[in-house]
Design a protein around this motif. Structure first.
Motif, mmCIF file in Angstrom:
data_model
loop_
_atom_site.group_PDB
_atom_site.id
_atom_site.type_symbol
_atom_site.label_atom_id
_atom_site.label_comp_id
_atom_site.label_asym_id
_atom_site.label_seq_id
_atom_site.Cartn_x
_atom_site.Cartn_y
_atom_site.Cartn_z
ATOM 1 N N TRP A 1 -28.386 49.862 -9.327
ATOM 2 C CA TRP A 1 -27.907 49.232 -8.093
ATOM 3 C C TRP A 1 -28.463 49.922 -6.848
ATOM 4 C CZ3 TRP A 1 -26.405 44.629 -7.330
ATOM 5 C CH2 TRP A 1 -25.688 43.924 -8.295
ATOM 6 N N TRP A 2 -28.511 51.237 -6.860
ATOM 7 C CA TRP A 2 -29.066 51.941 -5.699
ATOM 8 C C TRP A 2 -30.522 51.575 -5.478
ATOM 9 C CZ3 TRP A 2 -26.705 53.804 -1.791
ATOM 10 C CH2 TRP A 2 -25.425 54.360 -1.915
ATOM 11 N N LEU A 3 -31.300 51.543 -6.544
ATOM 12 C CA LEU A 3 -32.709 51.158 -6.409
ATOM 13 C C LEU A 3 -32.849 49.718 -5.911
ATOM 14 C CD1 LEU A 3 -34.387 52.779 -9.557
ATOM 15 C CD2 LEU A 3 -34.868 53.308 -7.168
ATOM 16 N N LEU A 4 -32.029 48.813 -6.467
ATOM 17 C CA LEU A 4 -32.100 47.415 -6.044
ATOM 18 C C LEU A 4 -31.676 47.244 -4.588
ATOM 19 C CD1 LEU A 4 -30.749 45.531 -9.194
ATOM 20 C CD2 LEU A 4 -33.095 45.570 -8.333
ATOM 21 N N VAL A 5 -30.698 48.022 -4.127
ATOM 22 C CA VAL A 5 -30.288 47.959 -2.719
ATOM 23 C C VAL A 5 -31.424 48.417 -1.816
ATOM 24 C CG1 VAL A 5 -28.781 49.031 -0.994
ATOM 25 C CG2 VAL A 5 -27.806 48.153 -3.122
ATOM 26 N N VAL A 6 -32.072 49.523 -2.185
ATOM 27 C CA VAL A 6 -33.205 50.016 -1.381
ATOM 28 C C VAL A 6 -34.325 48.986 -1.327
ATOM 29 C CG1 VAL A 6 -35.040 51.754 -1.292
ATOM 30 C CG2 VAL A 6 -32.689 52.459 -1.772
ATOM 31 N N PHE A 7 -34.669 48.429 -2.484
ATOM 32 C CA PHE A 7 -35.736 47.421 -2.513
ATOM 33 C C PHE A 7 -35.321 46.135 -1.798
ATOM 34 C CE2 PHE A 7 -37.380 49.520 -6.612
ATOM 35 C CZ PHE A 7 -38.251 50.318 -5.883
ATOM 36 N N SER A 8 -34.039 45.799 -1.828
ATOM 37 C CA SER A 8 -33.566 44.596 -1.131
ATOM 38 C C SER A 8 -33.640 44.778 0.381
ATOM 39 C CB SER A 8 -32.129 44.268 -1.555
ATOM 40 O OG SER A 8 -32.071 43.915 -2.920
ATOM 41 N N VAL A 9 -33.290 45.965 0.872
ATOM 42 C CA VAL A 9 -33.428 46.243 2.310
ATOM 43 C C VAL A 9 -34.894 46.135 2.727
ATOM 44 C CG1 VAL A 9 -33.203 48.032 4.079
ATOM 45 C CG2 VAL A 9 -31.350 47.666 2.441
ATOM 46 N N SER A 10 -35.772 46.684 1.890
ATOM 47 C CA SER A 10 -37.205 46.572 2.166
ATOM 48 C C SER A 10 -37.656 45.115 2.198
ATOM 49 C CB SER A 10 -37.997 47.336 1.097
ATOM 50 O OG SER A 10 -39.375 47.026 1.169
ATOM 51 N N LEU A 11 -37.175 44.319 1.223
ATOM 52 C CA LEU A 11 -37.553 42.907 1.171
ATOM 53 C C LEU A 11 -37.010 42.153 2.381
ATOM 54 C CD1 LEU A 11 -38.838 40.552 -0.363
ATOM 55 C CD2 LEU A 11 -36.665 40.253 -1.567
ATOM 56 N N PHE A 12 -35.783 42.485 2.792
ATOM 57 C CA PHE A 12 -35.200 41.831 3.961
ATOM 58 C C PHE A 12 -36.039 42.105 5.204
ATOM 59 C CE2 PHE A 12 -32.424 41.676 7.652
ATOM 60 C CZ PHE A 12 -31.810 40.439 7.487
ATOM 61 N N TRP A 13 -36.454 43.357 5.389
ATOM 62 C CA TRP A 13 -37.283 43.705 6.549
ATOM 63 C C TRP A 13 -38.621 42.981 6.480
ATOM 64 C CZ3 TRP A 13 -39.654 49.150 7.906
ATOM 65 C CH2 TRP A 13 -40.117 49.118 9.221
ATOM 66 N N THR A 14 -39.243 42.991 5.302
ATOM 67 C CA THR A 14 -40.536 42.315 5.155
ATOM 68 C C THR A 14 -40.407 40.817 5.420
ATOM 69 O OG1 THR A 14 -41.145 43.952 3.472
ATOM 70 C CG2 THR A 14 -42.490 41.960 3.606
ATOM 71 N N GLY A 15 -39.360 40.204 4.866
ATOM 72 C CA GLY A 15 -39.141 38.779 5.109
ATOM 73 C C GLY A 15 -38.872 38.486 6.568
ATOM 74 N N ALA A 16 -38.090 39.357 7.231
ATOM 75 C CA ALA A 16 -37.810 39.169 8.659
ATOM 76 C C ALA A 16 -39.078 39.295 9.486
ATOM 77 C CB ALA A 16 -36.772 40.193 9.116
ATOM 78 N N VAL A 17 -39.956 40.219 9.113
ATOM 79 C CA VAL A 17 -41.223 40.381 9.842
ATOM 80 C C VAL A 17 -42.069 39.117 9.723
ATOM 81 C CG1 VAL A 17 -43.433 41.610 9.833
ATOM 82 C CG2 VAL A 17 -41.289 42.898 9.749
ATOM 83 N N LEU A 18 -42.168 38.565 8.516
ATOM 84 C CA LEU A 18 -42.954 37.340 8.341
ATOM 85 C C LEU A 18 -42.318 36.165 9.084
ATOM 86 C CD1 LEU A 18 -44.067 37.486 4.593
ATOM 87 C CD2 LEU A 18 -45.406 37.997 6.623
ATOM 88 N N CYS A 19 -40.981 36.046 9.023
ATOM 89 C CA CYS A 19 -40.294 34.974 9.751
ATOM 90 C C CYS A 19 -40.531 35.091 11.250
ATOM 91 C CB CYS A 19 -38.796 35.009 9.458
ATOM 92 S SG CYS A 19 -38.330 34.373 7.841
#
Length: 503
Positions: A235-253
């Motif tokens: 869960w900790w790893l998935l949370v870290v990767f999810s925050v990264s994905l959220f930032w990356t997705g927000a940058v593209l949006c």
């Protein structure tokens, strides 16, 4: 007493008239200045917020390497890279392979892409109906998922989705009187975007870019889900990767946001896509600036803007329904003013300023907010809920994606339903958000143009201009009435305190 009320009323009328004059003060010069700035941007364009550009690129490199390592370690062979020895304290009896879970994420990516492209295809003919359905169905969908989580003995997630359903219901109830104006604004934004087919292609192109990154991200996420690390570590790893994905997705949006905003602003300034004064290759120029000189500002703003906007919507909706509970109102007002201060430096209207003038993010956000406050258009923006409605659409798309992936996971790996479903929901939300951002970009550009020079909107759509002006006048009157009410309440208290002090 009647004299004071008459004086207060006349002062309010004068202030409203002053604000309306400020809204139109750029009638003679605003369009010319903006047009010159847009047609000769090379003279003033410089790289902005380079530090955050470097942080984002470094983050992509590090996260990408981690995803590759974790995915390969379980690809076709357990512990291929011999890294399980570093997690001996967290070993479980059950182990899996990356390819066991990777197809589940592929399904999520496919569903999210279909939902996003469906939104774009129906944008011109059924957008209004889709938005109305989204607003009313999201609460029900959250409640149903909550019940399913309780049925599956996932009590934490059941409570979380139940709270989400409750907050969504309360928010919709608090803003139901604003939805008519919100739908009007969204209809005109859709009309603008539908007339610029090239911006639709930009959204599709960035969805493909996001899919490429999601292929790598889901490869690593599948490796994490399949790893021998305990549930806590997963869960900790998935949370870290999810925050990264959220930032990356927000940058593209927000990159799409900047491109579309610049294009819409140009069309409104020059009076149409086919106007002779339109600069050559406007879309390619907007794309070039968005991914070069302005990309650092986009990376910086993408970190904070979404969270602050969501918090502001919730506080505004709750604040409007408190009533006369002074203690609660005082606490909410404190939070409200704190968030308003943050909004001054982090707001979505900054992306229009970035697209048009090439400023840094904080400079753009501050200038945009000062423009709205000095012209009174901020009252109109506060009344509009278009951003919240579009966010509901992205959330619904994410929930549908997560549900489909979760149901499939339930049949194959019942103990991994929440892990796969929650991360798949984020994937779907980002993909649908990339489709919806084109409408939000048009909305922000319309408001900036209305504040800069209202006649730009009048030239584009006279009926819409009249409706905006009428709503603005009503909102300013409403604020003046509330100010008079506050003064009426506080004056007697002040008078009583003065008398007690005298005694």
């Amino acid at each position: 007493m009647s004299n004071s009320e008459t004086s207060s009323s006349s002062d309010d009328s004068a202030s409203i008239a002053t604000v309306q004059q400020n809204v139109g003060r750029n009638h003679l010069s605003g369009g010319v200045i903006n047009s010159l700035s847009l047609t000769t941007p090379e003279a003033s364009r410089r790289w902005r917020d380079v530090f955050w550009l470097g942080i984002f690129v470094l983050h992509l490199i590090l996260v990408g390497l981690a995803l590759v390592v974790l995915g390969l370690n379980r690809f076709r062979k357990k512990d291929r890279l011999k890294i399980d020895k570093y997690t001996t304290g967290f070993l479980e009896n059950r182990e899996g392979l990356t390819e066991d879970y990777w197809p589940l994420y592929a399904i999520a990516g496919g569903i999210g892409t279909v939902l996003g492209w469906t939104w774009l295809l129906l944008l011109g003919s059924r957008a209004n109906q889709m938005m109305k359905v989204t607003v009313h169905i999201l609460t029900t969908y959250l409640a149903v998922i909550s019940v399913l989580c309780f049925w599956g003995e996932q009590f934490f997630w059941g409570v979380a989705f139940a709270i989400g359903a409750g907050l969504q219901f309360l928010y919709v109830i608090s803003v139901v009187d604003r939805l008519q104006f919100t739908m009007l604004v969204l209809q005109r934004a859709v009309k603008m975007v539908w007339s610029l087919r090239e911006v639709m292609r930009v959204s599709c192109a960035f969805m493909l870019v996001m899919l490429v990154w999601l292929a790598l991200w889901s490869f690593g996420a599948a490796g994490v889900v399949a790893s021998s690390i305990g549930d806590g570590g997963r869960w900790w790893l998935l949370v870290v990767f999810s925050v990264s994905l959220f930032w990356t997705g927000a940058v593209l949006c927000n990159t799409v946001h900047v491109i579309v905003s610049g294009m819409v602003f140009l069309v409104l300034i020059h009076g149409g896509r086919e106007a002779a004064s339109m600069p050559p290759n406007p879309l390619m120029n907007a794309l070039r600036y968005a991914v070069t000189t302005s990309f650092g500002s986009i990376c910086y703003g993408s970190l904070f803007t979404a969270a602050i906007r969501t918090l502001r919507w919730e506080i505004r909706g709750f604040r409007s329904k408190i009533g006369n509970n002074e203690c609660l109102l005082c606490c909410v007002d404190f939070l409200f003013h704190l968030v308003e201060t943050l909004v001054r430096f982090f707001n979505k209207y900054a992306y229009v300023q970035i697209a048009v003038y090439g400023k840094s993010f904080n400079h753009s956000a501050r200038d945009a907010w000062e423009l709205f406050q000095s012209t009174g258009v901020e009252a109109l923006i506060a009344y509009d809920c278009s951003g919240a409605v579009l966010l509901m659409g992205a959330l619904l798309g994410g929930l549908i994606t997560g549900t489909c992936a979760g149901v499939w996971t339930r049949f194959k790996y019942p103990d991994r339903v929440i892990m796969v479903g929650s991360t798949a929901m984020l994937m779907g939300m980002i993909l649908v958000g990339l489709a919806m951002v084109v409408v939000e970009s048009a909305v922000t550009s319309i408001y900036i143009c209305y504040a800069e020079d209202p006649l730009l909107i009048h030239r584009w759509d006279a009926e819409f201009f009249n409706q905006m002006s009428e709503t603005l006048h009503q909102r300013l009157q409403h604020r003046s009435a509330r100010a008079r009410e506050v003064l009426t309440i506080t004056r007697p208290r002040t008078h009583i305190q003065e008398e007690s002090t005298t005694v």
